[in-house]
Enzyme design. Structure first.
Site, short mmCIF file in Angstrom:
data_model
loop_
_atom_site.label_atom_id
_atom_site.label_comp_id
_atom_site.label_asym_id
_atom_site.label_seq_id
_atom_site.Cartn_x
_atom_site.Cartn_y
_atom_site.Cartn_z
N TYR A 55 0.83 -1.22 0.00
CA TYR A 55 0.00 0.00 0.00
C TYR A 55 0.86 1.27 0.00
O TYR A 55 0.35 2.36 -0.22
CB TYR A 55 -0.94 0.06 1.22
CG TYR A 55 -1.94 -1.07 1.36
CD1 TYR A 55 -2.17 -1.99 0.34
CD2 TYR A 55 -2.67 -1.20 2.54
CE1 TYR A 55 -3.08 -3.02 0.50
CE2 TYR A 55 -3.59 -2.23 2.70
CZ TYR A 55 -3.79 -3.14 1.68
OH TYR A 55 -4.70 -4.15 1.86
N LYS A 80 1.23 -6.67 5.84
CA LYS A 80 1.25 -7.87 4.97
C LYS A 80 2.54 -7.98 4.17
O LYS A 80 3.11 -6.97 3.74
CB LYS A 80 0.06 -7.83 4.00
CG LYS A 80 -1.26 -7.52 4.69
CD LYS A 80 -2.46 -7.57 3.78
CE LYS A 80 -3.66 -6.98 4.47
NZ LYS A 80 -3.77 -5.51 4.37
#
Ligand code: A2P
Length: 304
Positions: A55, A80
């Site tokens: 992200y 993640k």
């Protein structure tokens, strides 16, 4: 009109840790938006923030967590592992922690069940090229199982895993730790009942991303007659119906917003009746199922 109060639903991971059911999602939030949204969310009462290396906003997310003044242990933080770092999850986790400016996360997820090629000049870039020569997600999980003992993550889990992917993990030779969570796309056009039932039966917490249909299907839901009728009946917003549909179905829900008013309203809880939960389940039967997030990673058979 129902009385809207801040969300208080807490679920339990198979590690015994508590995980707040309503979290702030940050996918597609720019650096500035992510910082402001996380601060707004924490002030509004959220205690669960979800980000990811890909992200590209871990640094502002972490800074907002630190700037909030809320004790670190009161906030559940997830990040993640991107596919290009599947051969070295410890390196991925260390780099995420450095960007976040935190000493640990609460949950570290394998973002996709697909190892991806690494661009040496920037290890975390989106690519559709797989890196499966002598490697697969099972080998990645074998290495991820060593992470909780480092204290750098309290729990490990997966994301975008199908029932078959999880079965393969569980049946693999070096399998020791059951994923604590499986984060997948869920909304009324993709209710995922079979996957939810399977994970819940195994003791794997399900987490719903794109619960409002993301940008692609947001309008479909905000104008859907069933959702609007239910929203009107309770005197709430359509997005609040979608979020509380997830809470009632028993999983974690990760609505993303960069708008302070919507960040606050998305955290309001009310009790949706079972009849209304079922009515929303009928939407995909009428309109057909639809996925909004469906990348192609080489020829890897995702979602099978
Ligand atoms: P914004 O960030 O401007 O609020 P999802 O969580 O399914 O990925 O959906 C995110 C999308 O939904 C974003 O476009 C976000 O826009 C929008 N959104 C978030 N909360 C609400 C809400 N309460 N009402 C309407 N749209 C919302």
């Amino acid at each position: 009109m129902v009385e809207l109060k801040n969300s208080t639903t807490i679920l339990k991971l198979n590690t015994g840790a508590e995980i707040p059911a309503v979290a702030l999602g940050t996918w597609k939030s720019s650096e500035e938006d992510a910082y402001n949204a996380v601060l707004t969310a924490l002030k509004a009462g959220y205690r669960h923030i979800d980000t990811a290396a890909i992200y590209q906003n871990e640094a502002p997310v972490g800074k907002a967590i630190r700037d909030s003044g809320i004790p670190r242990e009161e906030i559940f933080v997830t990040t993640k592992l991107w596919g290009s770092q599947q051969r070295n999850p410890l390196e991925g986790l260390d780099q995420s922690l450095e960007r976040l400016g935190l000493s640990y996360v609460d949950l570290y997820l394998m973002h996709w069940p697909v190892p991806l090629k690494k661009d040496p000049s920037n290890p975390i870039t989106f690519t559709t090229e797989t890196d499966m020569d002598g490697w697969d997600f099972i080998k990645t999980w074998t290495l991820m199982q060593e992470l909780p003992a480092t204290g750098k993550t309290k729990a490990i889990g997966v994301s975008n895993f199908s029932i078959n992917n999880i079965k393969q993990l569980i049946e693999s030779e070096d399998f020791k730790i059951l994923p604590a969570a499986n984060q997948v796309e869920i909304h009324p056009l993709l209710p995922q009942q079979e996957l939810i039932d399977y994970c819940q039966e195994k003791g794997i917490i399900v987490e719903a991303y794109s619960p409002l249909g993301s940008e692609a299907e947001l309008k479909t839901f905000l104008t859907n007659p069933t959702i609007l009728k239910i929203a009107e009946k309770y005197g709430v917003e359509p997005a609040q119906v979608l979020i509380n549909w997830g809470v009632k179905r028993g999983y974690v829900i990760l609505p993303k917003s960069a708008n302070p008013k919507r960040v606050e309203s998305n955290f309001k809880e009310f009790d949706l009746s079972q009849a209304d939960v079922d009515a929303i389940l009928c939407i995909s039967k009428e309109l057909g199922e639809k996925r909004v997030v469906s990348p192609k990673f080489g020829s890897f058979p995702l979602f099978e």
